[in-house]
Structures are given as structure tokens and as C-alpha cells.
Design an enzyme around this catalytic site. Structure first.
Site, mmCIF file in Angstrom:
data_model
loop_
_atom_site.group_PDB
_atom_site.id
_atom_site.type_symbol
_atom_site.label_atom_id
_atom_site.label_comp_id
_atom_site.label_asym_id
_atom_site.label_seq_id
_atom_site.Cartn_x
_atom_site.Cartn_y
_atom_site.Cartn_z
ATOM 1 N N HIS A 62 0.837 -1.210 0.000
ATOM 2 C CA HIS A 62 0.000 0.000 0.000
ATOM 3 C C HIS A 62 0.870 1.258 0.000
ATOM 4 O O HIS A 62 0.635 2.190 -0.771
ATOM 5 C CB HIS A 62 -0.918 0.001 1.215
ATOM 6 C CG HIS A 62 -1.710 1.261 1.379
ATOM 7 N ND1 HIS A 62 -2.938 1.448 0.779
ATOM 8 C CD2 HIS A 62 -1.446 2.403 2.057
ATOM 9 C CE1 HIS A 62 -3.393 2.653 1.082
ATOM 10 N NE2 HIS A 62 -2.501 3.248 1.869
ATOM 11 N N GLU A 63 1.889 1.274 0.870
ATOM 12 C CA GLU A 63 2.766 2.455 0.932
ATOM 13 C C GLU A 63 3.566 2.607 -0.358
ATOM 14 O O GLU A 63 3.820 3.728 -0.809
ATOM 15 C CB GLU A 63 3.695 2.363 2.144
ATOM 16 C CG GLU A 63 2.982 2.305 3.488
ATOM 17 C CD GLU A 63 1.953 3.410 3.683
ATOM 18 O OE1 GLU A 63 2.100 4.492 3.075
ATOM 19 O OE2 GLU A 63 0.987 3.180 4.439
ATOM 20 N N HIS A 87 1.635 4.494 -2.872
ATOM 21 C CA HIS A 87 1.769 5.958 -2.786
ATOM 22 C C HIS A 87 3.035 6.432 -3.507
ATOM 23 O O HIS A 87 3.040 7.484 -4.155
ATOM 24 C CB HIS A 87 1.818 6.392 -1.320
ATOM 25 C CG HIS A 87 0.498 6.323 -0.624
ATOM 26 N ND1 HIS A 87 -0.660 6.874 -1.143
ATOM 27 C CD2 HIS A 87 0.139 5.757 0.561
ATOM 28 C CE1 HIS A 87 -1.664 6.668 -0.306
ATOM 29 N NE2 HIS A 87 -1.204 5.980 0.721
ATOM 30 N N HIS A 132 3.202 9.010 -6.639
ATOM 31 C CA HIS A 132 4.083 10.177 -6.662
ATOM 32 C C HIS A 132 4.932 10.193 -7.932
ATOM 33 O O HIS A 132 5.068 11.227 -8.596
ATOM 34 C CB HIS A 132 4.981 10.148 -5.423
ATOM 35 C CG HIS A 132 5.879 11.339 -5.293
ATOM 36 N ND1 HIS A 132 7.156 11.260 -4.797
ATOM 37 C CD2 HIS A 132 5.693 12.649 -5.612
ATOM 38 C CE1 HIS A 132 7.710 12.464 -4.811
ATOM 39 N NE2 HIS A 132 6.848 13.309 -5.292
#
Length: 230
Positions: free
Chosen positions: A101-102, A105, A109
């Protein structure tokens, strides 16, 4: 001074609290359950994160281990995925799901995902709004219901609510990317991907609950202000 005593609008606050507590209980239950389930490949969260990032060509993104047992996040300022101690080191389904999940991100980005850029732009004003919104409203009440201060406080608080709403598509998209990547790369087996989806759905509920609670609180403030004006 009705704001300091019981009135029907407190029901909105209580509803928000119930929603948040329920969501928190669900995510804690799911996280705990699947943190005890070892994934078939014996891959830790840190190893999964590195594989995912490398697979996306994001070799420059660093992975750091936090000393605490929580606080997993991606820091766009330093291009760093930070994982809690357990999720960094453990080969559990939860650890890999959270790490993915991270990484989602980080991929957002790198690809210039618009909602993430919008949320990042909102951070300064949202911080100001969350810090000053309620104090300005309370100060306005203390100063004989000064409408200017109250309205400024409401708008400031509304910016913080807007930030929470913008956060929703960002979080859902990151989870969607995570599930897709874990399935396509074979980091997790098919049944493990399904379990990861349950973990991430539960985690997403906390953001939905937070946004709902903030909206209810904002609605209460607006109702109180309008009642005073009538």
C-alpha cells in the site's frame, strides 16, 4: 453559550465517534488476524516493498524501519517508504499488504497522480485549518458570538474536512495498486492476495470514518451558527 451544553446537535458528534470507533475496531481486528498469518514465500514487508519498487523502476525510493509498532507511511519529500518495526521485519500477510500500500503511494508520486498532488498542495492550509478552526470558533463564541471569527473558523475547519475528502481517492487508489501488483508479481499467492484485500479494505474504512466524522462535526458547527443568527 449553547455550544457548551447539551443540545440535539451533539447527536452528530456522538454519531461520528461511534463511526470512528467501529472502523478502528474493524481495522485492528483485521490487522491482528493477518499479522499472525505467515505468507507462503516468507517475504517480509521490507523485502516485498523493495521488490515492488524495483519492479516499477523506482530504485531511488528508500525503505526505512520505524522503531514504533505503527506509523507506516510514504514521505514524498524524501522519497522514502517508512514501515513500522513489525511490518518491516515480519513475513506476514498484513506486513506485505501494508508495505505494498505504501509503495502504491510512491508509485502515485512517481507517476504524478493528480489527487495525490492536490492533497500535497492542501497540506499547509489543511494543517492551519485543523489547528485554528475550532479555536477561532470558540473565541468567536466567547466574544459574544462574533460572527466574523466564527465564519473564519468554519471556513478554516472546512479546509481540514476537504483534505480528508481528497485523501479518500488517494488511499483507495494506493490499495488498488497494491492488490494488483501483489497479484501480478506473484509476491503473494492468490488466496493471500484476497486476505490482503480484506486488510486494506478495513484500513480504508478508517479514512472513510474520519471523513464522515469531520463532515458531521462541520455540519453541527454550521447548524449552531445558523441557529444563533435566526
Amino acid at each position: 453559550m449553547g455550544m457548551f451544553y447539551w443540545d440535539p446537535t451533539y447527536i452528530l458528534v456522538l454519531a461520528g465517534m461511534v463511526i470512528c470507533l467501529g472502523a478502528s475496531a474493524m481495522v485492528n481486528s483485521a490487522m491482528r488476524k493477518y499479522s499472525k498469518v505467515r505468507n507462503g514465500g516468507g517475504i517480509t514487508g521490507a523485502e516485498a516493498a523493495r521488490r515492488i519498487l524495483n519492479n516499477e523502476g523506482l530504485y531511488q525510493v528508500q525503505i526505512e524501519c520505524l522503531k514504533s509498532g505503527s506509523g507506516d507511511h510514504y514521505d514524498p519529500r524524501t522519497n522514502t517508504v517508512r514501515l513500522s518495526y513489525d511490518n518491516y521485519n515480519q513475513p506476514s500477510v498484513t506486513a506485505v499488504g501494508v508495505a505494498a500500500h505504501e509503495c502504491g503511494h510512491a508509485i502515485q508520486h512517481a507517476k504524478g497522480y493528480a489527487p495525490l498532488n492536490f492533497r500535497s498542495a492542501l497540506v499547509p492550509v489543511a494543517n492551519i485549518g485543523s489547528r485554528l478552526g475550532m479555536p477561532l470558533i470558540l473565541l468567536g463564541v466567547i466574544l459574544s458570538w462574533n460572527q466574523v471569527l466564527i465564519e473564519i473558523g468554519i471556513w478554516a475547519f472546512a479546509l481540514a474536512v476537504l483534505f480528508q475528502l481528497v485523501t479518500l481517492p488517494v488511499e483507495f487508489n494506493a490499495s488498488g495498486r497494491a492488490v494488483k501488483i501483489l497479484g501480478s508479481t506473484g509476491i503473494l499467492y492468490e488466496d493471500e492476495v484476497k486476505d490482503t484485500k480484506k486488510v486494506l479494505k478495513a484500513a480504508a474504512l478508517t479514512y472513510v470514518a474520519g471523513a464522515a466524522s469531520a463532515i458531521l462535526q462541520l455540519l453541527r458547527i454550521v447548524l449552531l451558527a445558523n441557529r444563533r443568527n435566526d
